[in-house]
Design a protein around this motif. Sequence first.
Motif, PDB file in Angstrom:
ATOM      1  N   THR A  37      46.253  -6.455  83.533  1.00 14.73           N
ATOM      2  CA  THR A  37      45.524  -7.088  82.438  1.00 14.73           C
ATOM      3  C   THR A  37      45.886  -8.563  82.368  1.00 14.73           C
ATOM      4  OG1 THR A  37      47.277  -6.488  80.876  1.00 14.73           O
ATOM      5  CG2 THR A  37      45.433  -4.960  81.095  1.00 14.73           C
ATOM      6  N   PHE A  38      45.008  -9.353  81.768  1.00 10.98           N
ATOM      7  CA  PHE A  38      45.243 -10.794  81.683  1.00 10.98           C
ATOM      8  C   PHE A  38      45.141 -11.314  80.248  1.00 10.98           C
ATOM      9  CE2 PHE A  38      40.774 -10.063  82.442  1.00 10.98           C
ATOM     10  CZ  PHE A  38      40.144 -10.896  81.543  1.00 10.98           C
ATOM     11  N   ALA A  39      45.000 -10.409  79.277  1.00 11.12           N
ATOM     12  CA  ALA A  39      44.933 -10.811  77.872  1.00 11.12           C
ATOM     13  C   ALA A  39      45.489  -9.681  77.019  1.00 11.12           C
ATOM     14  CB  ALA A  39      43.495 -11.132  77.471  1.00 11.12           C
ATOM     15  N   VAL A  40      45.895 -10.021  75.812  1.00 16.02           N
ATOM     16  CA  VAL A  40      46.448  -9.025  74.909  1.00 16.02           C
ATOM     17  C   VAL A  40      45.337  -8.133  74.387  1.00 16.02           C
ATOM     18  CG1 VAL A  40      47.608  -8.667  72.695  1.00 16.02           C
ATOM     19  CG2 VAL A  40      48.376 -10.484  74.240  1.00 16.02           C
ATOM     20  N   SER A  41      45.535  -6.844  74.517  1.00 18.38           N
ATOM     21  CA  SER A  41      44.569  -5.862  74.028  1.00 18.38           C
ATOM     22  C   SER A  41      45.331  -4.758  73.311  1.00 18.38           C
ATOM     23  CB  SER A  41      43.756  -5.275  75.187  1.00 18.38           C
ATOM     24  OG  SER A  41      42.947  -4.202  74.736  1.00 18.38           O
ATOM     25  N   LEU A  42      44.895  -4.433  72.092  1.00 15.51           N
ATOM     26  CA  LEU A  42      45.572  -3.394  71.325  1.00 15.51           C
ATOM     27  C   LEU A  42      45.427  -2.021  71.973  1.00 15.51           C
ATOM     28  CD1 LEU A  42      44.658  -4.469  67.672  1.00 15.51           C
ATOM     29  CD2 LEU A  42      46.769  -4.905  68.939  1.00 15.51           C
ATOM     30  N   ASN A  43      44.375  -1.841  72.759  1.00 11.49           N
ATOM     31  CA  ASN A  43      44.165  -0.547  73.420  1.00 11.49           C
ATOM     32  C   ASN A  43      45.196  -0.301  74.527  1.00 11.49           C
ATOM     33  OD1 ASN A  43      41.882  -0.030  71.836  1.00 11.49           O
ATOM     34  ND2 ASN A  43      40.532  -1.106  73.278  1.00 11.49           N
ATOM     35  N   ASP A  44      45.645  -1.377  75.171  1.00  8.36           N
ATOM     36  CA  ASP A  44      46.615  -1.244  76.264  1.00  8.36           C
ATOM     37  C   ASP A  44      48.035  -1.581  75.820  1.00  8.36           C
ATOM     38  OD1 ASP A  44      44.614  -0.560  78.058  1.00  8.36           O
ATOM     39  OD2 ASP A  44      44.170  -2.664  78.518  1.00  8.36           O
ATOM     40  N   PHE A  45      48.218  -1.758  74.511  1.00 14.66           N
ATOM     41  CA  PHE A  45      49.527  -2.178  73.997  1.00 14.66           C
ATOM     42  C   PHE A  45      50.454  -0.980  73.863  1.00 14.66           C
ATOM     43  CE2 PHE A  45      52.483  -3.235  70.558  1.00 14.66           C
ATOM     44  CZ  PHE A  45      53.011  -4.396  71.056  1.00 14.66           C
ATOM     45  N   SER A  46      51.671  -1.114  74.364  1.00 13.37           N
ATOM     46  CA  SER A  46      52.648  -0.027  74.288  1.00 13.37           C
ATOM     47  C   SER A  46      54.044  -0.617  74.239  1.00 13.37           C
ATOM     48  CB  SER A  46      52.507   0.908  75.491  1.00 13.37           C
ATOM     49  OG  SER A  46      53.487   1.918  75.443  1.00 13.37           O
ATOM     50  N   LEU A  47      54.823  -0.200  73.241  1.00 11.35           N
ATOM     51  CA  LEU A  47      56.179  -0.724  73.079  1.00 11.35           C
ATOM     52  C   LEU A  47      57.138  -0.004  74.029  1.00 11.35           C
ATOM     53  CD1 LEU A  47      56.523  -1.241  69.223  1.00 11.35           C
ATOM     54  CD2 LEU A  47      56.518  -3.003  70.994  1.00 11.35           C
ATOM     55  N   THR A  48      57.000  -0.259  75.289  1.00 12.16           N
ATOM     56  CA  THR A  48      57.898   0.293  76.300  1.00 12.16           C
ATOM     57  C   THR A  48      58.493  -0.865  77.113  1.00 12.16           C
ATOM     58  OG1 THR A  48      56.184   0.513  78.005  1.00 12.16           O
ATOM     59  CG2 THR A  48      56.490   2.374  76.488  1.00 12.16           C
ATOM     60  N   LEU A  49      59.612  -0.579  77.726  1.00  8.74           N
ATOM     61  CA  LEU A  49      60.293  -1.592  78.534  1.00  8.74           C
ATOM     62  C   LEU A  49      60.000  -1.419  80.017  1.00  8.74           C
ATOM     63  CD1 LEU A  49      63.773  -1.617  76.738  1.00  8.74           C
ATOM     64  CD2 LEU A  49      61.840  -3.168  76.379  1.00  8.74           C
ATOM     65  N   LYS A  50      58.882  -0.738  80.316  1.00  9.30           N
ATOM     66  CA  LYS A  50      58.546  -0.456  81.711  1.00  9.30           C
ATOM     67  C   LYS A  50      58.342  -1.742  82.509  1.00  9.30           C
ATOM     68  CE  LYS A  50      55.374   2.241  84.588  1.00  9.30           C
ATOM     69  NZ  LYS A  50      54.199   3.154  84.595  1.00  9.30           N
ATOM     70  N   ASN A  51      57.623  -2.698  81.927  1.00 13.05           N
ATOM     71  CA  ASN A  51      57.391  -3.962  82.628  1.00 13.05           C
ATOM     72  C   ASN A  51      58.703  -4.707  82.887  1.00 13.05           C
ATOM     73  OD1 ASN A  51      54.631  -3.568  82.747  1.00 13.05           O
ATOM     74  ND2 ASN A  51      54.210  -4.775  80.915  1.00 13.05           N
TER      75      ASN A  51
END
Length: 269
Positions: A37-51
């Motif tokens: 993704t290249f922009a903030v989207s609430l649909n793809d938002f997840s509070l994980t530390l995977k990145n």
Amino acid sequence: MKSIYKWLITLFLIVILIVMIFPMLYMLLLSFQKPGTFAVSLNDFSLTLKNYATVFKSNNFGRYFFNSTLIAVLTTLGNMLLCAMIGYGLSRGPRKITWPLFMLAVAMLMIPAHVLILPIFQMMIKLRWFDTYWALIVPWLVSPFAIFLMKQYIDGLPTDLEDAARVDGASDWTIFIKVILPLSKPALATLTIFAFMGSWKDFLWPLIVTNRVDMRTVEVGIASFSNLYTTDWPHQMAAAVVVMLPIIIVFMFAQKYFVKGITMTGIKG
């Protein structure tokens, strides 16, 4: 009328604060997005530390972080000790000798840092320090700004304690360690912040004097998440957040001395 004026000033400052914080907040939110993704989207938002975990597992970023930490810590310690010693010498030495040297240091402040890159790079080549920690650390162990900062601060310190220490038989080195350094904590804290930030966020010099992947720093490493056609924004923003944290931590620990060091330095000549 005064209360309305204060409310307007407060509102204006809040707007400025929001404008300043928004890029960092957007960077933080983007670091939690799904890869690709290249922009903030609430649909793809997840509070994980995977990145964040992926950042350290890929592209040798853990090694980059170690390199930057080592270089920044040693550079900061070198500036604190060496520039404090030089500042003490310029402040307490014979004026006929120290004044021209101090003016030379002030004149060096007017020289853009980028002008010095080529001659310093040639020195590193002749010393065979290319692609080594020596090239990343040694040229920046002393800075004209740090010398100016410490000299001006020590000028404002009273000499009574030094005179009393000399009466008791203390040497200049003992006076420097046990009297000058403890009294110079505000200036040293200010120097710590500037030296650490300058070393940590340096991009151009590590890019020039390093060729091996294992010698890169975090600023150079962040660029590895981009190529000619695409940019991995979530992972790059996660890396940027990680890079930003040490500077915030250093500032939080030194902030109580920071303002005092700034206000008490550079006013007295």
